[in-house]
Enzyme design. Sequence first.
Site, PDB file in Angstrom:
ATOM      1  N   LYS B  32       0.920  -1.434  -0.517  1.00  0.00           N
ATOM      2  CA  LYS B  32       0.019  -0.159  -0.043  1.00  0.00           C
ATOM      3  C   LYS B  32       0.798   1.296  -0.039  1.00  0.00           C
ATOM      4  O   LYS B  32       1.986   1.455   0.932  1.00  0.00           O
ATOM      5  CB  LYS B  32      -0.782   0.029   0.887  1.00  0.00           C
ATOM      6  CG  LYS B  32      -1.834   0.849   1.222  1.00  0.00           C
ATOM      7  CD  LYS B  32      -2.651   1.230   2.958  1.00  0.00           C
ATOM      8  CE  LYS B  32      -4.077   1.699   2.572  1.00  0.00           C
ATOM      9  NZ  LYS B  32      -4.495   1.201   4.376  1.00  0.00           N
ATOM     10  N   SER B 109      -9.311   1.153   3.133  1.00  0.00           N
ATOM     11  CA  SER B 109      -8.340   2.237   3.171  1.00  0.00           C
ATOM     12  C   SER B 109      -7.732   1.449   1.760  1.00  0.00           C
ATOM     13  O   SER B 109      -6.878   1.657   0.933  1.00  0.00           O
ATOM     14  CB  SER B 109      -8.381   2.900   3.163  1.00  0.00           C
ATOM     15  OG  SER B 109      -6.608   2.942   4.173  1.00  0.00           O
ATOM     16  N   SER B 133      -9.602  -0.670   7.380  1.00  0.00           N
ATOM     17  CA  SER B 133      -9.305  -0.949   6.239  1.00  0.00           C
ATOM     18  C   SER B 133      -8.229  -1.997   5.745  1.00  0.00           C
ATOM     19  O   SER B 133      -7.837  -1.882   4.411  1.00  0.00           O
ATOM     20  CB  SER B 133      -7.758   0.310   6.233  1.00  0.00           C
ATOM     21  OG  SER B 133      -8.811   1.500   6.381  1.00  0.00           O
TER      22      SER B 133
END
Lengths: 391, 391
Positions: B32, B109, B133
Amino acid sequence: MTDDIGAFVPGPRVRVEGRTGGPLQGLTFAAKDLFDVAGVPTGGGNHDWPTGRPVPSRHSWAVQTLLDAGATLIGKTITDEVSLGILGENAFDGTPVNTRAPGRVPGGSSSGSAAAVAAGLCDTALGTDTGGSVRVPASFCGLYGIRPTHGRIDVTGMLPQAPTSDTTGWFARDAETFARVSSVMLGEAIPTVLPTRLIVAVDAFGFADANVAAALQPMVKRLATLIGSSREEVMAPPGLSAWARAQRMLQPVEAYNTFKSWLDERNPRFAFSVAKALVMGSLVPPAEQAWAQLMRQEVRARVAYLLPAGTILCLPTTPFPAPLVGQALSVLDPLRDRITCLCAQGGHAGHPQVSLPGTTVDGLPVGLSIIGPRGSDATLVAVAKALEATT
Amino acid sequence: MTDDIGAFVPGPRVRVEGRTGGPLQGLTFAAKDLFDVAGVPTGGGNHDWPTGRPVPSRHSWAVQTLLDAGATLIGKTITDEVSLGILGENAFDGTPVNTRAPGRVPGGSSSGSAAAVAAGLCDTALGTDTGGSVRVPASFCGLYGIRPTHGRIDVTGMLPQAPTSDTTGWFARDAETFARVSSVMLGEAIPTVLPTRLIVAVDAFGFADANVAAALQPMVKRLATLIGSSREEVMAPPGLSAWARAQRMLQPVEAYNTFKSWLDERNPRFAFSVAKALVMGSLVPPAEQAWAQLMRQEVRARVAYLLPAGTILCLPTTPFPAPLVGQALSVLDPLRDRITCLCAQGGHAGHPQVSLPGTTVDGLPVGLSIIGPRGSDATLVAVAKALEATT
């Protein structure tokens, strides 16, 4: 003609020739990117605004009026996002260079229009003024600029923000051009008869930096001499800060209502400060809005009382010259609030206001404003022209 | 290997070979874009985040750990802006395609990491979980995903959001890979001894769509059988919605405090919803924060009491499968609030949680979560592995 000052919206430059033979033939103009130009997406200073909207098939009233009068459109100019901003720093398109005050903001939201005129890239330019968006860049860039009587100029094809305060305005470097354009936009001749009484908003001067207030005094004296008036001083009874607070409450509420379905459906991108203004507009309790509306009603009555026919009021357009580019929000927010103390009466009362150039502080321009009765727009332009002739 | 699903950040694809001979040799992973990779700007899902920051000179702890274990980094993945989002729609970089649920969001996320693993573009991927997330995209994309015990995994080189809730997590498609990666990240072997008691959070099932709650029952039964436990039901005494509200108060406050100097100095661009979350975080009165902190303290004690050694608790990871892409905020906000009712305990109490794939509703994946005592991360992974072996 090159534009190395970042005044125009990125991409191919729009150009539409004016009609031959009109009163503005030979003049060039630019239009803030809130005004529709047929065949060109209206950007509104925000990269997500045009998405999913039809490309305008007609010019906005203001653009059409200048084209019909013979002026040639030479570009669309950068604006603060959806006209929410008073300093002219756009996080998406950049900050137009203020050639009159290098390293400083041009003022907003009609930033590119003011910057383009100040740099001589065009003769005049269309802006909008809701909370100061013509007056402030006119002051910061050393230009003539007008916020006309609210409701007088047709806003068809102009992207709205807070309709009870929105107006269409324009800029010029010299009073002669300013008067020619104003006559066309206002649809009347610029008169020769001037007002006979000048009043001075002493509380507004109190919000200005001391050196700004002092620097503007010679122009106030020239105004008084021109008009043949003694100097009378007035104050706004509840205080300009109370007026500013009420405007700062009502305008974001109205802006939020203008944009809320777009926010909901598209979740558009904004600079943090712009999004914050909209969020804050969504949070004002109805009872607070109601008190602010009552204050607006009081402001309208007070300003109308102060300005009978034949009277003009003068005040600094801004409390200081253009701030430096790139400052933190915590520095800019208090500056914006002081600007609002001088500008809020425009959004509340809707009287016409012209900012007059000619004064500088440490080499930086700052404007003196004159305000007249509703509908006296052309008379204010006449004062601008007569005053320039006295220099 | 092509990526036509928009999981990776735009621009040249990052690749760093893993060390030869480690336990993860032959595996590929993505990170990420909150995790530092030496020599590559950390984007944080926001185009203004990298501006003015030095390019990282070292890998984040998590990236370094996977590289040292032999896995090869094959890219950085899209995240919701500064990890503020639970659905995975990024207004700047786009929405990674959820190949397991076409036309639907991947969850966020850690959207790109989950999407990339689900599509088979890599074997595992690093995510972060503050308010859900990792758990939410694991559920929506049909993956194994872990939110480890808070404070257990070194977050050096990971962009923070709300440090009292931030964790580093990871995804995998199968339990065997999930266990290999987990062993490395947790620094311990995956045990063979399983918990002996299963409790069911009936109030959490009450927040799920009825068909989701029903679809998860077979897996709950398999879990109970695996562990040899009778089914015991528990509820969160003050109600999960009260826990969610407290988390929704504390997390944005903390996020605002994390980012406020950046907001002030750079006035960065955000999607409206992200800016709104930050503004709302700035507006929570201290007295409200104090009550929410007391509730967090109560949640911690309650969850610890519910989960003595040898016990696990199960609940739906999300109340529903992935929502459709591109819906209005007014549709998504209530969905997000229901998700928060199931996820808030993680941010409050910091217990480890693993989301287990294998259930679908109308063809769409939805996860079952297991939560254990603090520090029991490896045991939860062992349950995942043993449960997969029963299919």
